[in-house]
Design a protein around this motif. Structure first.
Motif, PDB file in Angstrom:
ATOM      1  N   PRO A 199     -19.762   1.549   3.620  1.00  0.00           N
ATOM      2  CA  PRO A 199     -18.944   2.011   2.483  1.00  0.00           C
ATOM      3  C   PRO A 199     -17.716   2.798   2.915  1.00  0.00           C
ATOM      4  N   ASN A 200     -17.647   3.168   4.171  1.00  0.00           N
ATOM      5  CA  ASN A 200     -16.527   3.967   4.674  1.00  0.00           C
ATOM      6  C   ASN A 200     -15.331   3.062   4.959  1.00  0.00           C
ATOM      7  N   THR A 201     -14.231   3.272   4.231  1.00  0.00           N
ATOM      8  CA  THR A 201     -13.067   2.393   4.368  1.00  0.00           C
ATOM      9  C   THR A 201     -12.111   2.810   5.477  1.00  0.00           C
ATOM     10  N   ALA A 202     -12.380   3.898   6.164  1.00  0.00           N
ATOM     11  CA  ALA A 202     -11.463   4.397   7.206  1.00  0.00           C
ATOM     12  C   ALA A 202     -11.225   3.334   8.284  1.00  0.00           C
ATOM     13  N   VAL A 203      -9.981   3.276   8.757  1.00  0.00           N
ATOM     14  CA  VAL A 203      -9.601   2.324   9.809  1.00  0.00           C
ATOM     15  C   VAL A 203      -9.329   3.119  11.082  1.00  0.00           C
ATOM     16  N   THR A 204     -10.054   2.801  12.131  1.00  0.00           N
ATOM     17  CA  THR A 204      -9.903   3.536  13.391  1.00  0.00           C
ATOM     18  C   THR A 204      -9.598   2.575  14.534  1.00  0.00           C
ATOM     19  N   PHE A 205      -8.973   3.134  15.608  1.00  0.00           N
ATOM     20  CA  PHE A 205      -8.586   2.334  16.762  1.00  0.00           C
ATOM     21  C   PHE A 205      -8.973   3.073  18.047  1.00  0.00           C
ATOM     22  N   ASP A 206      -9.122   2.310  19.084  1.00  0.00           N
ATOM     23  CA  ASP A 206      -9.349   2.871  20.417  1.00  0.00           C
ATOM     24  C   ASP A 206      -7.978   3.188  21.015  1.00  0.00           C
ATOM     25  N   ASN A 207      -7.591   4.461  20.938  1.00  0.00           N
ATOM     26  CA  ASN A 207      -6.271   4.886  21.387  1.00  0.00           C
ATOM     27  C   ASN A 207      -6.326   5.237  22.876  1.00  0.00           C
TER      28      ASN A 207
ATOM     29  N   VAL B 203      -6.417  -6.926   4.146  1.00  0.00           N
ATOM     30  CA  VAL B 203      -6.622  -7.372   2.766  1.00  0.00           C
ATOM     31  C   VAL B 203      -7.293  -6.237   2.011  1.00  0.00           C
ATOM     32  N   ALA B 204      -6.730  -5.864   0.853  1.00  0.00           N
ATOM     33  CA  ALA B 204      -7.272  -4.749   0.072  1.00  0.00           C
ATOM     34  C   ALA B 204      -7.527  -5.182  -1.365  1.00  0.00           C
ATOM     35  N   TYR B 205      -8.708  -4.832  -1.880  1.00  0.00           N
ATOM     36  CA  TYR B 205      -9.095  -5.120  -3.257  1.00  0.00           C
ATOM     37  C   TYR B 205      -9.598  -3.851  -3.930  1.00  0.00           C
ATOM     38  N   GLY B 206      -9.554  -3.847  -5.261  1.00  0.00           N
ATOM     39  CA  GLY B 206     -10.174  -2.797  -6.053  1.00  0.00           C
ATOM     40  C   GLY B 206     -11.372  -3.364  -6.791  1.00  0.00           C
TER      41      GLY B 206
ATOM     42  N   THR C 196      -8.757  -7.602   8.533  1.00  0.00           N
ATOM     43  CA  THR C 196      -9.503  -6.438   8.053  1.00  0.00           C
ATOM     44  C   THR C 196      -9.541  -6.464   6.532  1.00  0.00           C
ATOM     45  N   VAL C 197     -10.726  -6.270   5.966  1.00  0.00           N
ATOM     46  CA  VAL C 197     -10.902  -6.301   4.510  1.00  0.00           C
ATOM     47  C   VAL C 197     -11.412  -4.951   4.048  1.00  0.00           C
ATOM     48  N   ARG C 198     -10.767  -4.416   3.016  1.00  0.00           N
ATOM     49  CA  ARG C 198     -11.191  -3.148   2.440  1.00  0.00           C
ATOM     50  C   ARG C 198     -11.284  -3.295   0.919  1.00  0.00           C
ATOM     51  N   SER C 199     -12.385  -2.758   0.359  1.00  0.00           N
ATOM     52  CA  SER C 199     -12.611  -2.796  -1.086  1.00  0.00           C
ATOM     53  C   SER C 199     -12.864  -1.387  -1.583  1.00  0.00           C
ATOM     54  N   TYR C 200     -12.109  -0.984  -2.621  1.00  0.00           N
ATOM     55  CA  TYR C 200     -12.141   0.410  -3.077  1.00  0.00           C
ATOM     56  C   TYR C 200     -12.776   0.517  -4.460  1.00  0.00           C
TER      57      TYR C 200
ATOM     58  N   TYR D  16      -6.863   4.861   0.000  1.00  0.00           N
ATOM     59  CA  TYR D  16      -6.133   3.619   0.247  1.00  0.00           C
ATOM     60  C   TYR D  16      -4.864   3.843   1.071  1.00  0.00           C
ATOM     61  N   VAL D  17      -4.022   4.774   0.681  1.00  0.00           N
ATOM     62  CA  VAL D  17      -2.744   4.982   1.367  1.00  0.00           C
ATOM     63  C   VAL D  17      -2.975   5.369   2.814  1.00  0.00           C
ATOM     64  N   ASN D  18      -3.910   6.299   3.047  1.00  0.00           N
ATOM     65  CA  ASN D  18      -4.187   6.715   4.424  1.00  0.00           C
ATOM     66  C   ASN D  18      -4.744   5.564   5.258  1.00  0.00           C
ATOM     67  N   ASP D  19      -5.575   4.719   4.635  1.00  0.00           N
ATOM     68  CA  ASP D  19      -6.135   3.575   5.369  1.00  0.00           C
ATOM     69  C   ASP D  19      -5.051   2.581   5.737  1.00  0.00           C
ATOM     70  N   VAL D  20      -4.120   2.337   4.813  1.00  0.00           N
ATOM     71  CA  VAL D  20      -3.013   1.420   5.110  1.00  0.00           C
ATOM     72  C   VAL D  20      -2.167   1.971   6.255  1.00  0.00           C
ATOM     73  N   ILE D  21      -1.865   3.257   6.197  1.00  0.00           N
ATOM     74  CA  ILE D  21      -1.049   3.875   7.248  1.00  0.00           C
ATOM     75  C   ILE D  21      -1.761   3.787   8.597  1.00  0.00           C
TER      76      ILE D  21
END
Length: 578
Positions: free
Chosen positions: A64-72, A286-289, A317-321, A344-349
């Motif tokens: 359920p966690n929509t956060a997007v993370t990367f290996d920096n 891809v983002a849906y509500g 990447t698919v995210r549903s809010y 949503y905005v933070n996840d897109v960024i």
């Protein structure tokens, strides 16, 4: 030998006795059955089969966690929202529509992070439905992305002389590509790192754009439509009609409307093919509500995955809010300052920052609330030219005859007013309708027109309910007129057909009793002939069947044809299917 003179009948009365009630009922019933059979046949022949199965499709997410993370692995701190202050300015581009050469001067609002250096990524925003401008669209999300180190561009929607039905998607793609090149040519932008942000209708345009420009770096697709407009919008309408509580009859209108062959009239957008693997060949978010009632989310995601894999792209990447609507807002989109879904905005960024820097994503590819789809997309829906031709005839006939009837009734009203101003003409009839046809014609016309108005009112309430639903409003518990109006109209239509059959029966009876339908046999030599009974006809000339004045006869028949064309109109939409 001379020929025998014709034998003349004995004197007869000018009219025959009136029909018995049984005979009237039999003739009335026969006409009613024929009219109903014809109208039911029209409703059956225009019925479009539609399989809603599988219904209630779901697609579970991995978390359920929509956060997007990367290996920096760079060791550098990645920019986030509000890392930079944002400066903005306007530019203008001259967008030429490729198909016509028409030019639209398009204003571009460019936002750039202050003191962020050079070699920055860029994002071009693409408009959904409507007529958005650079000033009233994407202000919050574009500013947020710019504050995280992106140079963003929002333009006035390229529309030229088109409308919502005749949009030029390939031409629009060329205009957006022109904006992308505008960013690429900036000294602070990395020309190989410009992506797009497409919403709703513009995801059809993005398909053309990625086929034209293979150097776009990444894309954010907000509530993508995925399928061809005919199937995608038909799904939208059918699902939303059901959600707002519209009667099944109104829902069947959707099937007929989206089976029209609009290519006959120069509209070719309905059957474009946006499902090209090239459209999903780049990193895609891809983002849906969960409250989005306009997109087929389950089938849409599966189709995106399939096309991306055909293009050898596994970076989707698919995210549903939860609670968010079609544009990822929380609440009614028509209200000002309606916020985006919480993360949503933070996840897109975060996704755009990591993707634009080529980092490896460590978060789950599909996350958020589970995806749900109430009915299947009608992929077998197609244009039916024969039905379209018939619909054009029915609608055209109804419009022309209603217009003619209105003109005739206005003329009758003017004649009646003039008659009142001239005492010597007070006894002179305006229409001269006889045998009770005047009163009957008036009431059945009023009733038929009231039914037509009720039909449009019921359908209009359904459409308004769908619009409010798309804006994020909840459907009413009691659907009201959008439900009960359909069966009520059906009952009224049957009554109207019975009354019209009674009108035709009275015409036949009046013609018969006045001798117009009587014949007699006369002998001329050794031969006999069947001819009209001229004695009765001659004696009945003063007893008219419909009206004593030509204008009354014209008005009567024009009104009759207009009202019967309304019945045909109702039959086309399926109101005679019970």
């Amino acid at each position: 030998m001379s020929a025998q003179a014709p034998v003349e009948p004995s004197a007869q009365s000018a009219t025959r006795p009136a029909w018995t009630p049984i005979r009237r009922l039999m003739v009335n019933g026969a006409i009613f059955i024929m009219l109903m059979a014809m109208l039911i046949l029209v409703s059956i022949q225009t019925r479009i089969p539609w399989n809603y199965e599988p219904a209630g499709q779901t697609l579970d997410t991995l978390t359920p966690n929509t956060a997007v993370t990367f290996d920096n692995t760079t060791g550098k701190t990645l920019p986030q929202r509000n890392t930079y202050k944002v400066a903005s300015h306007y530019e203008t581009i001259e967008a030429k529509q490729p198909s016509t050469g028409e030019v639209q001067m398009i204003k571009v609002l460019i936002r750039a992070p202050k003191d962020a250096g050079k070699n920055l990524p860029g994002v071009v925003f693409m408009h959904g439905a409507g007529y958005g401008t650079c000033d009233n669209s994407y202000g919050d999300i574009a500013t947020a992305l710019s504050s995280a180190g992106f140079v963003t561009a929002v333009i006035d929607k390229p529309v030229w002389s088109t409308n919502d039905i005749t949009r030029d998607y390939p031409g629009s793609a060329a205009a957006y590509d022109q904006t992308i090149n505008l960013l690429r040519n900036r000294p602070d932008v990395n020309e190989h790192n410009v992506g797009i942000y497409a919403s709703s209708e513009s995801t059809w345009i993005s398909s053309y754009l990625l086929q034209q420009d293979h150097n776009i770096a990444f894309q954010v697709l907000l509530s993508p439509m995925v399928f061809a407009p005919r199937q995608a919008i038909a799904f939208l309408a059918a699902q939303d009609f059901a959600i707002v509580g519209a009667n099944d009859g109104y829902q069947s209108i959707v099937r007929r409307v989206f089976s029209f062959d609009l290519g006959m009239y120069g509209v070719h957008n309905m059957d474009i093919n946006p499902m090209d693997p090239q459209a999903y060949s780049i990193p895609t978010l891809v983002a849906y509500g969960s409250k989005d009632v306009m997109t087929a989310q389950v089938q849409g995601v599966k189709e995106i995955w399939a096309n991306a894999h055909r293009a050898h792209n596994w970076n989707v990447t698919v995210r549903s809010y939860p609670v968010a609507n079609h544009v990822l807002r929380l609440g009614d989109e028509s209200m000002p300052n309606t916020p985006f879904a919480d993360d949503y905005v933070n996840d897109v960024i975060d996704w755009a920052v990591g993707t634009s820097r080529g980092l490896k994503q460590t978060s789950e590819p599909i996350a958020g609330s589970p995806l749900y789809q109430s009915i299947a997309v009608p992929l077998d829906l197609h244009a039916r030219r024969g039905m379209t031709i018939y619909a054009t005839f029915v609608f055209g006939l109804m419009f022309i005859m209603l217009l003619a009837a209105i003109v005739c009734w206005i003329m009758a009203l003017v004649k009646w007013i003039i008659k009142l101003t001239k005492p010597k003409d007070k006894r002179r009839p305006v229409l001269g309708l006889c045998n009770g046809f005047g009163r009957t014609l008036l009431w059945v016309t009023v009733g038929t027109m009231a039914t037509l108005i009720l039909f449009f009112a019921g359908f209009g309430e359904v459409v308004w309910g769908v619009v409010k639903l798309a804006w994020g409003d909840a459907p009413q518990e009691d659907p009201g007129m959008m439900f009960w109006s359909w069966p009520f109209i059906q009952v009224v239509c049957v009554i109207a057909v019975w009354i019209w059959s009674r009108v035709f029966m009275r015409m036949i009876e009046a013609a018969d009793t006045r001798g117009y339908l009587r014949v007699r046999s006369i002998r001329c030599g050794k031969q006999s002939k069947i001819v009209p009974d001229q004695n009765l006809v001659a004696q009945a000339q003063s007893n008219h069947v419909i009206a004593s004045r030509k204008f009354g006869k014209v008005l009567f028949w024009i009104t009759v044809i207009a009202m019967l064309s309304i019945m045909q109109f109702f039959a086309f939409w399926g109101l005679f299917l019970f």
